[in-house]
Design an enzyme around this catalytic site. Sequence first.
Site, PDB file in Angstrom:
ATOM      1  CG  ASP A 427     -16.714 -13.416  34.244  1.00 50.55           C
ATOM      2  OD1 ASP A 427     -16.683 -13.106  33.040  1.00 50.55           O
ATOM      3  OD2 ASP A 427     -16.813 -14.579  34.643  1.00 50.55           O
ATOM      4  CB  THR A 695     -18.659 -10.814  29.276  1.00 54.58           C
ATOM      5  OG1 THR A 695     -18.924 -12.158  28.876  1.00 54.58           O
ATOM      6  CG2 THR A 695     -19.308  -9.868  28.282  1.00 54.58           C
ATOM      7  N   GLY A 696     -16.261 -12.246  27.865  1.00 54.34           N
ATOM      8  CA  GLY A 696     -15.738 -12.766  26.610  1.00 54.34           C
ATOM      9  C   GLY A 696     -16.821 -13.134  25.624  1.00 54.34           C
ATOM     10  CG  ASP A 835     -17.016 -17.786  37.651  1.00 50.59           C
ATOM     11  OD1 ASP A 835     -16.700 -16.955  36.776  1.00 50.59           O
ATOM     12  OD2 ASP A 835     -17.551 -18.876  37.400  1.00 50.59           O
ATOM     13  CG  ASN A 838     -11.850 -15.874  32.455  1.00 49.61           C
ATOM     14  OD1 ASN A 838     -12.240 -16.284  33.539  1.00 49.61           O
ATOM     15  ND2 ASN A 838     -12.684 -15.507  31.508  1.00 49.61           N
ATOM     16  CG  ASP A 839     -13.175 -13.670  35.890  1.00 50.48           C
ATOM     17  OD1 ASP A 839     -13.248 -13.015  34.834  1.00 50.48           O
ATOM     18  OD2 ASP A 839     -13.971 -14.568  36.188  1.00 50.48           O
TER      19      ASP A 839
END
Length: 1177
Positions: A427, A695-696, A835, A838-839
């Site tokens: 992430d 990543t978002g 962290d 969402n991960d």
Amino acid sequence: MAGGASLFSWGSGAPGLAWGTLGGLGVQRGGLGVQGRRADGARCVAEEERRVRANAREYNEKFQYASNCIKTSKYNIITFLPVNLFEQFQEVANTYFLFLLILQLIPQISSLSWFTTIVPLVLVLTITAVKDATDDYVRERQCCRLLPNSTVLSLCSLRQEQWMNVRVGDIIKLENNQFVAADLLLLSSSEPHGLCYIETAELDGETNMKVRQAIPVTSELGDTSKLARFDGEVICEPPNNKLDKFGGMLYWKENKYPLSNQNMLLRGCVLRNTEWCFGLVIFAGPDTKLMQNSGRTKFKRTSIDRLMNTLVLWIFGFLVCMGVILAIGNAIWEHEVGVCFQIYLPWDEGVHSAFFSGFLSFWSYIIILNTVVPISLYVSVEVIRLGHSYFINWDKKMYCAKRRTPAEARTTTLNEELGQVEYIFSDKTGTLTQNIMVFSKCSVNGHSYGEPEPVDFSFNPLADPRFQFWDPSLLEAVNLGDPHVHEFFRLLSLCHTVMSEEKSEGELYYKAQSPDEGALVTAARNFGFVFRSRTPKTITVHELGRAITYQLLAILDFNNIRKRMSVIVRSPEGKIRLYCKGADTILLERLHPINQDLTNVTTDHLNEYAGEGLRTLVLAYKDLEESYYEDWSERLHRAGSAPEAREDYLARLYDEVEHDMMLLGATAIEDKLQQGVPETIAILTLANIKIWVLTGDKQETAVNIGYSCKMLTDDMTEVFVVTGHTVLEVREELRKAREKMMDASRSMGNGFSYQEKLSSSKFTSVLEAIAGEYALVINGHSLAHALEADMEVEFLETACACKAVICCRVTPLQKAQVVELVKKYKKAVTLAIGDGANDVSMIKTAHIGVGISGQEGIQAVLASDYSFSQFKFLQRLLLVHGRWSYLRMCKFLCYFFYKNFAFTMVHFWFGFFCGFSAQTVYDQYFITLYNIVYTSLPVLAMGVFDQDVPEQRSMEYPKLYEPGQLNLLFNKREFFICIAQGIYTSVLMFFIPYGVFADATRDDGAQLADYQSFAVTVATSLVIVVSVQIGLDTGFWTAINHFFIWGSLTAYFAILFAMHSDGLFQMFPNQFRFVGNAQNTLAQPTVWLTIALTTVVCIMPVVAFRFLKLDLKPELSDTVRECGLGKETVQDGLWHGLESIFGGVWGLFCVGGGAGARIGSSNLLHVSILRNCIILW
């Protein structure tokens, strides 16, 4: 004790146990064996809807809802022994040895006593049972400390009740800082308007407080007498795992009231800043949303585990083959020779033919040769892994003093796989960056602010002293009354879900659901638009010193699909306005066409900010007519009351009102890289580890971070960007990328021809062999097409040919899909690190999951296999702990199989000289103690403490990591080499003493050859040879290694002399008949010369091979170790080779190094002395 159970069985489980281990390193995280039953003990069945009536246990019990009893333990005093033994005998090796034990009880088959098998078996079972019981007990103790008793309302009075006895439909009282251990409908609280504040870190990993509110009709039921008369009925959704959604209706007094997630307190939450609240139990025990999410995590096994299971099956097949050969030999011998000796060597009772004798002999030899399948292998592996896990936990260089967070190995099963990682999926926010957001720049009405000159906020008594901004012109615009700037900061002070706490006059403390939101509200605060407080219906803001209260009409929540948040407020003047903030890709397409020119300018600013690695949001507003709002609000109320498809109705209404908005500007927030990230990525890349960032964030931001952390460099041949919106566009862009890589490779003379029609696997290998360094950047909408079944292989081929891959705008599901894709097609170990919540899916999907304990809570940590606080520690975890764990495990396995084959195969050769009678070479006590006393501890010490190079060298030379990725140190080839060495050793171990004893005599002239003297000689030779061999294999000597090796030899001779002593013969004359045999045998010089000859002949080929290999084809670790000893002249090269080869043996005599003596330091002195003596001679 909650649950009232005994030693191992406890009634209720802690709310935070669904994702993590509390009970020690050996516990498998995730899925604690939740077993829920209904109140009457029947299993829960699927529900279509749930009906709950308050204060009516008899009514609710007819539905047989689950009780609140959660069983997080596996055992109690009664079930521990049978259940644990049943679990242990699921292991094939344990079942196999139980079968052998049964065979040994048959007199016609066994030539060994039963205790030769039962002693090692019981020892292994006992060690494992103690470990399992300890883990289970510690986990339960943690549970009991977390859950206090609950206060239940009954007949207008409150009574204390254990949580396990709470039932659906009960009304319970919670007090401040108390865990919520069932899913409750909030009825009332001590706060105005039925508000209460909760912390949801155990649910979603977020440590900030959230607000929940009782519906108005129940918020006034604060009195126990009123609550006792409350008989409302809730009809809602059945139990499910959706933490952020709840739908239902409350029916009371002939009215119905819609219920949502904002009215619920879920199991695992903690009540904060609220004196008390009352709640109605809707879901209990295994039906709660937390426990619905706690499905058993897939058990992860390493590649070495899988290989080991295969090899054990091969060994078993080899054992059967040896048994068949010896059984055939017995049948032939009995038919040809044994029949002549029937007078004084008759067959056993029941044996009437040579064939049946051979059949019995087969089972006899299966028993005798069973030690080729090592019973202690699995428990030894677990002990070594446990030691490696403690080393990770104790590593001070992976301890973050600022957060007081050590590294933690949350599982013990994956340590050696840390030394084999080829792909890292990371992430960005909070993993590579600090996730500490700073309001850095902004664009307001086409003007960009953020020049390098600090702003003085001393005029504002409510300003946050930690906030800094670098453009005084923005403050001047505020002071001059620029309406666009005022509206910009007004939006930031109103459009959020931040909670404000005023600890003292003027000292505000904001609690935000995300660091971004906190940074934006703090920025508005410092520029004079201070958010002070909120209620369910109002928001109070101090605008340039003047308190203004806005009526809060609606909140349109943010989620991953909407990617925006809006509020609708009414100003004191009665004006209704919608304020919206969100991602540029979503908001820009919802603007009024009149904003086109301003949109173009703002878009340029957004690209500029993103190019600097800043996180951006777009701000907009819309004025609403009173009549339109009234109509829209009525439709919103009806949608909220809809029994079905409520979320779809609400989404359509939100989308309707969030159109034709007016653009205000954009914000840019800086999220700085963590310390050491560029250096860590650079070193991991040198270790041939490929790093993919998922990543978002938008593409420009992610690419900039890629350059900042040195994933992307200006020296790269090309960075491919895939942004296609259709399947055809994505396929074409991927094809062009591959063509460019192949064309560049041909131009550099590699000779690859892209036009060749190659199979998928071969095509991948060709692409990965191309010259040049490439990177791939792909957007989320393009990735969705690339992950489709007919294109995933093309995407993977292209991505794997690149040095770095960045996937932008990806969803949590897409993160997991990317990891799964690599696992599916590449035979490589994957590691995912993140962290945030969402991960979690990505972390659970990868072979190894690593959680960063950062700003986004602990959910990623709870789902992980390893955790620490900073990304830079990943370098040490892999290159030091991972590489050492892999090295140690491989050396342990090689030696373990070697020593067992050397020990067992002697029986095979002896079978050809004893008429295939299943007679053993060694006495039964030596067979029993060989693996558990004489040779177990030295190999464990090597498996726990060994090193090839120091940790500094492991970090300085990342290429040392590659043998693990290529699986070079233990594979099928290495296994067969170990087996061949063991067979070679067994041949010499048997035939050298056999040949010597054929003609040897004692000092008194008597014949030396007898069975017991031969057995003592062979056994002594074996113990000495394997001890010298482990001395050769050990590369890092500690006091423990010395103690275990010398101690094992001492134990052998002490037990040997004791078993042949007169004292034991007096006590057990039938068991220890050969009094003085060991003393007489070992007193003969011929015997010691035989032992010495056997040792030299067994060891010298190994020494010669290693010397030649070191001289002709040294490994990188040999070169690095040699460099560590200092540069010497060319004529000293021989001594480097001798030092490397004999260092282990010389280490046997070097105790001066203490607990950390290394061959290349303390032992070098002995090498120099020996060299100088020879030179002088």
